[in-house]
Scaffold this motif. Structure first.
Motif, mmCIF file in Angstrom:
data_model
loop_
_atom_site.group_PDB
_atom_site.id
_atom_site.type_symbol
_atom_site.label_atom_id
_atom_site.label_comp_id
_atom_site.label_asym_id
_atom_site.label_seq_id
_atom_site.Cartn_x
_atom_site.Cartn_y
_atom_site.Cartn_z
ATOM 1 N N LEU A 62 0.841 -1.197 0.000
ATOM 2 C CA LEU A 62 0.000 0.000 0.000
ATOM 3 C C LEU A 62 0.871 1.239 0.000
ATOM 4 C CD1 LEU A 62 -2.748 1.483 0.340
ATOM 5 C CD2 LEU A 62 -2.422 1.245 2.825
ATOM 6 N N LEU A 63 0.674 2.099 -1.004
ATOM 7 C CA LEU A 63 1.289 3.422 -1.006
ATOM 8 C C LEU A 63 0.211 4.396 -0.559
ATOM 9 C CD1 LEU A 63 3.902 4.984 -1.629
ATOM 10 C CD2 LEU A 63 2.916 5.514 -3.868
ATOM 11 N N LEU A 64 0.331 4.876 0.666
ATOM 12 C CA LEU A 64 -0.689 5.723 1.277
ATOM 13 C C LEU A 64 -0.228 7.171 1.228
ATOM 14 C CD1 LEU A 64 -3.359 5.914 2.846
ATOM 15 C CD2 LEU A 64 -2.046 5.509 4.950
ATOM 16 N N CYS A 65 -0.928 7.964 0.447
ATOM 17 C CA CYS A 65 -0.556 9.368 0.251
ATOM 18 C C CYS A 65 -1.420 10.243 1.150
ATOM 19 C CB CYS A 65 -0.734 9.770 -1.212
ATOM 20 S SG CYS A 65 0.185 8.729 -2.371
ATOM 21 N N LEU A 66 -0.825 10.761 2.189
ATOM 22 C CA LEU A 66 -1.534 11.608 3.134
ATOM 23 C C LEU A 66 -1.196 13.083 2.932
ATOM 24 C CD1 LEU A 66 -1.038 9.366 6.302
ATOM 25 C CD2 LEU A 66 -3.048 9.498 4.825
ATOM 26 N N ALA A 110 1.415 12.771 7.794
ATOM 27 C CA ALA A 110 2.408 11.696 7.758
ATOM 28 C C ALA A 110 3.062 11.581 6.391
ATOM 29 C CB ALA A 110 1.748 10.377 8.153
ATOM 30 N N GLY A 111 2.845 12.559 5.502
ATOM 31 C CA GLY A 111 3.441 12.497 4.178
ATOM 32 C C GLY A 111 2.914 11.305 3.403
ATOM 33 N N THR A 112 3.809 10.638 2.657
ATOM 34 C CA THR A 112 3.462 9.426 1.918
ATOM 35 C C THR A 112 4.201 8.253 2.532
ATOM 36 O OG1 THR A 112 2.995 10.601 -0.129
ATOM 37 C CG2 THR A 112 3.549 8.277 -0.328
ATOM 38 N N THR A 138 9.084 6.130 3.688
ATOM 39 C CA THR A 138 8.274 7.333 3.870
ATOM 40 C C THR A 138 8.860 8.443 3.011
ATOM 41 O OG1 THR A 138 9.532 8.380 5.671
ATOM 42 C CG2 THR A 138 7.940 6.668 6.292
ATOM 43 N N SER A 139 8.050 9.444 2.749
ATOM 44 C CA SER A 139 8.511 10.555 1.906
ATOM 45 C C SER A 139 9.625 11.350 2.575
ATOM 46 C CB SER A 139 7.341 11.480 1.571
ATOM 47 O OG SER A 139 6.620 11.842 2.740
#
Length: 475
Positions: A416-420, A445-447, A459-460
């Motif tokens: 999962l790439l979660l883009c916040l 939380a960035g990505t 993380t980003s």
């Protein structure tokens, strides 16, 4: 029969692994030597991290409907009278979940049956041969075989894989039973585990209610010859322990199931032997204290499942399958050390010198920092693998499709790439292995790139590019 993966053993580890592989589209056959599932309660609960792991696949909610109501008590370390507090670890499941092992196994097996996965009971493996292309177990051929067949693993023995460690120094009995009568010393309701251990007249015991009129009794002698593990457990033997510790007013009703165990501590040196891998008790055994065994096995399965599926599908990057050993072997080794320490600190003989150590540890556990450290260790919430971040917190999210949680986005078993941060990335090369979701959370939380087992892979804020992390974990 031809399949892609053979799983030997239909306990929690083998059944969870088969579910993981099936979720990834891998053909699986499960072989189990016993014709029926044991009626004994055996492991009685799930640690918080295991509850989270089951939640990652959508398994937890239906299991909670079958959980026993034992109240909200924290875990324990060595039976000391201080509850372990997991709330600071930011988990939705800060208390152990009381789900008997048999119910967990029945649930996991039913999921496999619904998906058409063969679970062949009464099918003992008599011979194993492996070559460069696969493994043959009797009349079944697979690309890989995973031994999940317990501490006395037939697979391990047939392959001649050493199982080094420390032999058992004590022999104990665990029994499910009912009581015809009870003294005041017998617990009536569920309490924190520290209230259960008792010692008297040469016996140590742990007696606690399970459900309804059913009790679990663990007992042993301080000084006695170790009986053969297969020696039948008699009602007279059980009654002797009850009388010694709880008085003649406490009498056995029905002995429902019983088995013997020891405090042996062993671990295979390598979790992979060619195309054969080891998981759960086939890879490691220890004194069953603190609710560690099933939890280690379930987490072995979830760590291994997606990696083995990647190997079967041909997209696994170099070293991915071997990372199973690199990540999980140290985790189990730590559990083996801590269970040995707990067996000493529990001090059932009430040795005066050990009692002072017990008192010191009790005081230490009352310190918030110590409790935080030990609760993370016992629950599995503190696990971090080399070069990998911690577990991803199960944040509440808002997406274009509505509210959700991180755990629900991992039900597919994919990455999962979660883009916040409202900044989606291009992951076209990995779109068949990694889902990308743009969401908002109550924190920036960035990505975050999350592995299928819920651990943060990137993380980003990392120095390395996203493509490097994607290639490392997803080919």
């Amino acid at each position: 029969m031809q399949t892609e993966v053979i799983v030997v053993g239909a306990g929690p580890t083998g059944l969870m692994l088969a579910n993981e592989l099936t979720l990834a589209g891998v053909q699986v056959v499960v072989l189990e030597k016993e014709r029926t599932r044991s009626s004994q309660s055996r492991a009685g609960g799930l640690q918080p991290r295991t509850a989270e792991v089951l939640d990652l696949r959508g398994f937890l909610d239906p299991l909670l409907e079958q959980a026993l109501d034992r109240g909200k008590f924290g875990g324990h370390f060595a039976g000391l009278p201080v509850e372990l507090d997991c709330r600071p670890w930011q988990t939705r499941h800060p208390y152990p979940v009381a789900i008997p092992q048999g119910r967990l196994e029945a649930f996991l097996e039913q999921r496999l049956v619904e998906r058409g996965v063969p679970v062949l009971r009464g099918h003992a493996v008599a011979a194993i041969e492996q070559d460069a292309d696969g493994v043959t177990a009797g009349e079944i051929r697979g690309g890989y075989l995973v031994a999940c067949d317990g501490g006395h693993s037939a697979v391990r023995k047939m392959l001649g894989v050493p199982f080094p460690g420390i032999p058992g120094r004590m022999a104990s009995v665990v029994a499910d039973l009912t009581l015809a009568s009870r003294s005041e010393a017998v617990p009536r309701v569920s309490e924190h585990f520290s209230r259960y251990p008792k010692s008297a007249n040469g016996f140590f015991t742990v007696l606690h209610p399970i459900e309804g009129e059913r009790y679990r009794l663990i007992f042993g002698r301080f000084a006695a010859e170790r009986p053969d593990r297969e020696l039948p457990i008699t009602t007279e033997e059980v009654q002797e322990a009850l009388t010694a510790v709880y008085g003649p007013e406490t009498t056995l009703g029905e002995l429902l199931a019983a088995s013997r165990f020891s405090d042996a501590t062993r671990q295979v040196e390598n979790y992979r032997e060619g195309r054969v891998l080891f998981a759960g008790d086939a890879a490691h055994i220890h004194l069953p204290i603190g609710g560690q065994g099933v939890n280690l096995g379930i987490q072995d399965a979830v760590n291994l499942g997606w990696k083995l599926a990647a190997a079967v599908r041909g997209w696994a990057p170099e070293g991915l399958l071997d990372s199973y050993h690199a990540e999980r072997h140290p985790v189990a080794a730590r559990v083996l050390r801590t269970t040995r320490a707990q067996s000493l600190i529990m001090n059932p003989s009430r040795d005066a010198d050990l009692a002072t150590v017990r008192d010191l540890f009790t005081d230490l556990l009352r310190l918030p920092d110590t409790n935080y450290f030990v609760s993370g260790m016992m629950s599995g919430l503190d696990i971090e693998y080399p070069g990998v971040g911690p577990r991803m917190i199960d944040l509440d999210l808002t997406t274009a499709d509505g509210p959700t949680r991180v755990s629900r986005l991992l039900h597919s078993g994919r990455g999962l790439l979660l883009c916040l941060d409202d900044a989606p990335r291009s992951i076209d090369h990995w779109a068949d292995r990694v889902n990308q979701v743009v969401a908002k959370a109550d924190r920036d939380a960035g990505t975050v790139l999350i592995r299928p087992d819920g651990h943060i892979a990137w993380t980003s804020g990392d120095m390395q590019p996203l493509d490097t992390a994607l290639t490392r974990w997803f080919g």
